[in-house]
Design an enzyme around this catalytic site. Structure first.
Site: not given
Ligand code: GLA
Length: 389
Positions: A37, A68, A123, A127, A172, A222
């Site tokens: 993405d 929460s 996970a 979330s 997401d 990431y």
């Molecule tokens: C996480 C990020 C998304 C995407 C995925 C991997 O969920 O928030 O934007 O990059 O990883 O596809």
């Protein structure tokens, strides 16, 4: 926990001055198209039928109180002073969204909210994006903000990038904002053009497997992958007029990959370009009702994430490999960012019980961890819930 129970919890925490409104945002899974993405590629996520419920009520001052059901920590803040603070933990997600609304010039007021999530945290089922979107919906509804759902999605991504500091892509937030019951979303992350794709799962179910390996270090890894992709793009741009890695077809990639000298960077780009092509093929197969080939593409996606992008790890690989061995499994892969988190598997209905037992048992033998399995229902996106009476 049902709405009535949440209502009484809300009153217990914030007092009895008026009934709160109820909002909901789902979690998400991604069927295929991982880590592309943010490379201008196409993805195929869907919203789940479980997520974050938030009960919220306006206040007359500029104070915001967040509580929460999932964490003991409560956060109180003043609209006039919103900064990221480590100690606020989960509260930084709503805070980031509030901050972005203010930056865009919306006039907000105080409110109190109680969040209740049924998405396992850490996970890889988003979330955090679910908390972001449900907060955005509260703000839009309470303070009459003239903002479209697409702009809310982008705003929530900005909150995560700029406030929380995770350089995530748009997938997401988009899936959670735009989800539709029983549909996957075929999203072009460059133009944000999208199309709903039915998932013809006759006699087959999507099973989520939670490795229960927490995604520690996931955020820093990431961001590292993103930087590696930027390096790959910069090298290719010395020769080619492209805006993002996913502008390249596999054929063009093969002709030009020699320009990337670092083997690690080359592997990362190779994953991105072939994964993007796989998504296109996967959507074609789905529309032809060819679930068998669709399942094989899921397997290939996992292999590529394991060998080229290197975001799987022992737990995800073990769970997926166990799934591949079972009867009645059409495909299995990690979903989301990786480094722990969840897998998804396409399993024939009659084989599900055996699947869960066998994969669970063998996974535990290999890793010492107890996996959790759920049958995924595909649901609608973020919304305000209308209450009876
Ligand atoms: C996480 C990020 C998304 C995407 C995925 C991997 O969920 O928030 O934007 O990059 O990883 O596809």
């Amino acid at each position: 926990m049902n709405t009535k129970q949440l209502m009484s919890k809300f009153t217990e925490i914030f007092g009895e001055i008026g009934k709160p409104d109820v909002f909901f945002a789902p979690g998400r899974i991604n069927l295929i198209g991982e880590h592309i993405d943010y490379n201008g590629g196409r993805v195929l996520p869907c919203a789940l039928d479980f997520g974050t419920t938030a009960l919220a009520r306006k206040r007359k001052d500029s104070i915001i109180k967040l509580a929460s059901m999932n964490y003991p920590l409560q956060v109180t803040l003043d609209l006039n002073r919103i900064t990221f603070e480590n100690k606020d933990a989960w509260g930084n997600y709503p805070k980031g969204v509030i901050d972005q609304f203010l930056r865009r010039g919306f006039t907000l007021g105080g409110f109190e909210a109680l969040y209740y999530g049924t998405i396992p945290t850490g996970a890889g089922l988003s979330s955090s994006a679910s908390i972001e979107l449900v907060t955005a919906m509260i703000l839009k509804s309470f303070f009459d903000c003239d903002i479209s759902i697409i702009d809310m999605i982008k705003l929530c991504q900005d909150a995560e990038n700029q406030f929380v500091g995770v350089n995530c892509g748009i997938m997401d937030q988009f899936a959670i904002g735009m989800g539709k019951k029983n549909m996957a979303i075929y999203l072009d992350c460059d133009s944000l053009n999208y199309e709903y794709v039915p998932i013809p799962l006759k006699g087959i179910k999507l099973v989520i497997g939670n490795t229960n390996k927490k995604r520690t270090l996931a955020d820093s890894k990431y961001n590292e992958r993103r930087r590696e992709c930027e390096r790959a793009l910069a090298a290719l741009q010395n020769r080619l007029d492209i805006k993002s890695l996913c502008n390249l077809t596999p054929g063009q990639w093969e002709e030009n990959k020699d320009i990337i000298l670092d083997p690690v960077i080359r592997k990362r780009a190779e994953h991105v370009i072939y994964e993007n092509a796989r998504v296109k093929e996967a959507v074609e197969k789905l529309s032809q009702g060819d679930i068998m080939t669709f399942g094989k593409l899921l397997n290939q996606s996992h292999e590529s994430l394991r060998d080229l992008y290197e975001v799987t790890g022992f737990e995800l690989d073990s769970m997926v490999e166990e799934a591949w061995k079972q009867e009645g499994v059409l495909g299995s892969r990690m979903t989301g960012a990786g480094f722990g988190g969840c897998t998804i598997s396409l399993v024939k209905e009659e084989a599900i019980e055996e699947f869960i037992n066998r994969v669970g048992e063998n996974y535990k033998k290999k890793t010492g961890l107890q996996g959790d399995f759920y049958i995924a229902g595909i649901g609608d996106g973020v919304r305000k819930i209308r209450l009876e009476g």
